[in-house]
Design a protein around this motif. Structure first.
Motif, PDB file in Angstrom:
ATOM      1  N   THR A 102       0.849  -1.194   0.000  1.00  0.00           N
ATOM      2  CA  THR A 102       0.000   0.000   0.000  1.00  0.00           C
ATOM      3  C   THR A 102       0.887   1.247   0.000  1.00  0.00           C
ATOM      4  O   THR A 102       1.884   1.315   0.724  1.00  0.00           O
ATOM      5  CB  THR A 102      -0.914   0.021   1.233  1.00  0.00           C
ATOM      6  OG1 THR A 102      -1.782  -1.118   1.158  1.00  0.00           O
ATOM      7  CG2 THR A 102      -1.746   1.300   1.280  1.00  0.00           C
ATOM      8  N   HIS A 103       0.515   2.222  -0.840  1.00  0.00           N
ATOM      9  CA  HIS A 103       1.202   3.529  -0.881  1.00  0.00           C
ATOM     10  C   HIS A 103       0.153   4.609  -0.845  1.00  0.00           C
ATOM     11  O   HIS A 103      -1.015   4.371  -1.132  1.00  0.00           O
ATOM     12  CB  HIS A 103       2.004   3.694  -2.172  1.00  0.00           C
ATOM     13  CG  HIS A 103       3.131   2.705  -2.338  1.00  0.00           C
ATOM     14  ND1 HIS A 103       4.308   2.788  -1.623  1.00  0.00           N
ATOM     15  CD2 HIS A 103       3.259   1.633  -3.176  1.00  0.00           C
ATOM     16  CE1 HIS A 103       5.116   1.804  -2.022  1.00  0.00           C
ATOM     17  NE2 HIS A 103       4.486   1.080  -2.961  1.00  0.00           N
ATOM     18  N   THR A 104       0.620   5.828  -0.509  1.00  0.00           N
ATOM     19  CA  THR A 104      -0.282   6.978  -0.675  1.00  0.00           C
ATOM     20  C   THR A 104       0.401   8.009  -1.552  1.00  0.00           C
ATOM     21  O   THR A 104       1.632   8.054  -1.639  1.00  0.00           O
ATOM     22  CB  THR A 104      -0.658   7.667   0.662  1.00  0.00           C
ATOM     23  OG1 THR A 104       0.437   8.480   1.099  1.00  0.00           O
ATOM     24  CG2 THR A 104      -1.040   6.647   1.730  1.00  0.00           C
ATOM     25  N   CYS A 149       4.677   9.869   0.320  1.00  0.00           N
ATOM     26  CA  CYS A 149       3.881   8.702   0.707  1.00  0.00           C
ATOM     27  C   CYS A 149       3.809   8.678   2.226  1.00  0.00           C
ATOM     28  O   CYS A 149       4.822   8.788   2.913  1.00  0.00           O
ATOM     29  CB  CYS A 149       4.518   7.407   0.189  1.00  0.00           C
ATOM     30  SG  CYS A 149       3.601   5.918   0.708  1.00  0.00           S
ATOM     31  N   ILE A 151       2.840   6.299   4.151  1.00  0.00           N
ATOM     32  CA  ILE A 151       2.992   5.014   4.833  1.00  0.00           C
ATOM     33  C   ILE A 151       4.270   5.025   5.671  1.00  0.00           C
ATOM     34  O   ILE A 151       5.331   5.406   5.144  1.00  0.00           O
ATOM     35  CB  ILE A 151       3.053   3.862   3.805  1.00  0.00           C
ATOM     36  CG1 ILE A 151       1.806   3.890   2.891  1.00  0.00           C
ATOM     37  CG2 ILE A 151       3.188   2.507   4.518  1.00  0.00           C
ATOM     38  CD1 ILE A 151       0.489   3.738   3.627  1.00  0.00           C
ATOM     39  N   HIS A 154       8.087   4.724   4.529  1.00  0.00           N
ATOM     40  CA  HIS A 154       8.193   5.101   3.104  1.00  0.00           C
ATOM     41  C   HIS A 154       8.664   6.542   2.940  1.00  0.00           C
ATOM     42  O   HIS A 154       8.354   7.203   1.953  1.00  0.00           O
ATOM     43  CB  HIS A 154       6.841   4.938   2.395  1.00  0.00           C
ATOM     44  CG  HIS A 154       6.391   3.507   2.280  1.00  0.00           C
ATOM     45  ND1 HIS A 154       5.483   3.071   1.323  1.00  0.00           N
ATOM     46  CD2 HIS A 154       6.717   2.396   3.008  1.00  0.00           C
ATOM     47  CE1 HIS A 154       5.252   1.769   1.478  1.00  0.00           C
ATOM     48  NE2 HIS A 154       5.999   1.338   2.512  1.00  0.00           N
ATOM     49  N   MET A 157       9.838   8.228  -0.217  1.00  0.00           N
ATOM     50  CA  MET A 157       8.924   8.497  -1.330  1.00  0.00           C
ATOM     51  C   MET A 157       8.415   9.920  -1.181  1.00  0.00           C
ATOM     52  O   MET A 157       7.403  10.183  -0.531  1.00  0.00           O
ATOM     53  CB  MET A 157       7.756   7.496  -1.344  1.00  0.00           C
ATOM     54  CG  MET A 157       8.226   6.061  -1.563  1.00  0.00           C
ATOM     55  SD  MET A 157       6.867   4.853  -1.548  1.00  0.00           S
ATOM     56  CE  MET A 157       5.992   5.267  -3.035  1.00  0.00           C
TER      57      MET A 157
HETATM   58 CU   LIG Z   1       4.642   4.121   0.026  1.00  0.00          CU
END
Ligand SMILES: [Cu+2]
Length: 454
Positions: A102-104, A149, A151, A154, A157
């Motif tokens: 899962t990423h945002t 991101c 998460i 992360h 990112m």
């Molecule tokens: Cu991510």
């Protein structure tokens, strides 16, 4: 903070993934996709409003993708143009996310130095209800957006999106004009050839093409001044288009090309006219005026000259008055612009003095004489004129008027002085006659001498 509740959710998901037996796999997928769907409905609604306000469809699509990496997005845009934008965030097997990670895609909403006017927080995973692909519309403004991101773990990112102002839209066609050049004759026609130059300017996107069409021909690209050599009337139409696709209205210029004139070898035609009051002999009374005219059908008259009597030639600019009594000769000539000079022409005339004023001509004589011892003064007036005259004889000793004395006849009277002697004296005689319809009275005097009759 959103992240705190969200990280709680994630740890829950991770535990669930490590021990899938604890929950039914179906239930896990449902929970995993339920939350991002709720979030996205909020973002999407806001973006939809912005799109409706802009009143147009988004022309830009910006795509972020993520794969199995938690240190970088797989792909992300770096620049965009301000305005309505479709943002796509995709992470699934097709973008290399094979772990079900899962990423945002989250836009920074509080760090200084960035735009905070767009609220994006998209959570995506390959197993959500959108298959890991999410799309929203937002209105980007000029500046820099920071995204990352959310998460945990992360943090690598992260990136920036630089948004610039769109170029203004050019809706104005170029300004286009044409000029015709070449040697022109007196009528404004072009002798032998003309050259048509077309100019165009466009203040916004700039001129793209310039075209012209000669007479009935097709439009063609204009690259250099167009020579037109054919004798006759011509019309050149022209137009220009700018780089935004705006084309000017067709304009036109009309002109005539004529054949060159043959060389002028004929001198001007020149004439002189003498005017003034003429007497019965045809002579000019007191003055004459000499007017010289010249014409040249080809190159045209350049100069007109005259010479009065024996004088030098000089430029003729206005009628020449001649006042001196006598015979006169005026010589004159003209030269055209091709240098042809006419032969010298001559006119002669005579100026005479004004005639004396009209008069009633009489020959008057007076004399004193003795008749016995009495003195008489005798007066004689002969009518020398051509018409009858009324003659008045006046002396110190009486007056006598004789009417209608015929031409050549005389009026006579002898006045008695009633004295034996008188001194010298004068008589006055007036003659009145009708000359050219006017009564003309002319006075005369005549002397008589002293006499003694005693
Ligand atoms: Cu991510």
């Amino acid at each position: 903070m959103r992240i705190s509740s969200f990280s709680g959710f994630l740890s829950y998901v991770r535990k669930a993934l490590r021990s899938p037996a604890t929950f039914g796999r179906m239930a896990l997928v449902m929970v995993a996709v339920a939350l991002p769907t709720v979030w996205l409905s909020g973002v999407g609604a806001a973006a939809q409003d912005q799109g409706q306000q802009a009143g147009q469809a988004a022309e830009q699509t910006l795509v972020w993708t993520a794969d199995n990496s938690y240190t970088a997005y797989k792909s992300a845009p770096t620049t965009a143009t301000a305005g309505l934008v479709t943002i796509v965030f995709e992470t699934n097997a097709s973008t290399g996310n094979t772990f079900g990670m899962t990423h945002t895609l989250t836009f920074d909403d509080d760090s200084p130095g960035y735009n905070h006017d767009v609220n994006i927080n998209i959570m995506a995973s390959p197993f959500d209800t959108s298959g890991g692909r999410h799309e929203v519309q937002v209105n980007l403004t000029p500046g820099t957006y920071r995204y990352y991101c959310e998460i945990p773990g992360h943090a690598g990112m992260v990136g920036e999106l630089v948004v610039t102002s769109p170029e203004p839209t050019d809706t104005t066609p170029p300004q286009v004009s044409a000029s015709v050049s070449g040697e022109q004759n007196a009528d404004g026609d072009y002798v032998s050839s003309a050259s048509v130059t077309v100019s165009a300017t466009d203040a916004e996107s700039g001129v793209d093409t310039v075209e012209y069409a000669l007479d009935g021909g097709e439009f063609q690209a204009y690259t250099a001044p167009v020579p037109v050599n054919q004798v006759g009337e011509h019309t050149v139409r022209y137009r220009a288009a700018d780089k935004a696709g705006n084309t000017s209205e067709v304009q036109s210029v009309t002109f005539t090309v004529v054949a060159p004139q043959p060389k002028d070898t004929t001198p001007p035609t020149v004439s002189a006219d003498v005017s003034g009051t003429k007497d019965t002999d045809g002579d000019y009374v007191e003055s004459a005026t000499v007017t010289i005219s010249a014409t040249d059908a080809e190159s045209g008259v350049d100069t007109v000259e005259y010479a009065l009597d024996g004088g030098e030639f000089q430029a003729y600019t206005a009628p020449v008055p001649v006042n001196q009594v006598g015979e006169h000769t005026v010589r004159y000539r003209a030269t055209d612009k091709a240098g042809n000079t006419s032969d010298v022409a001559t006119t002669g005339f005579t100026v005479v003095a004004a005639p004396p004023p009209a008069e009633t001509p009489l020959t008057v004589t007076a004399s004193s004489r003795c008749l016995g011892t009495s003195v008489y003064v005798a007066v004689t007036a002969v009518n020398d004129g051509d018409v009858p005259a009324t003659v008045a004889l006046t002396t110190p000793y009486g007056t006598k008027t004789v009417a209608d004395v015929a031409p050549g006849k005389q009026a006579y009277q002898s006045f008695n002085a009633r004295a034996t002697q008188i001194g010298a004296g004068e008589v006055t005689v007036t003659g009145t006659s009708s000359i050219d319809g006017e009564k003309v009275t002319t006075p005369y005097e005549a002397a008589y001498s002293a006499i003694s009759c005693g």
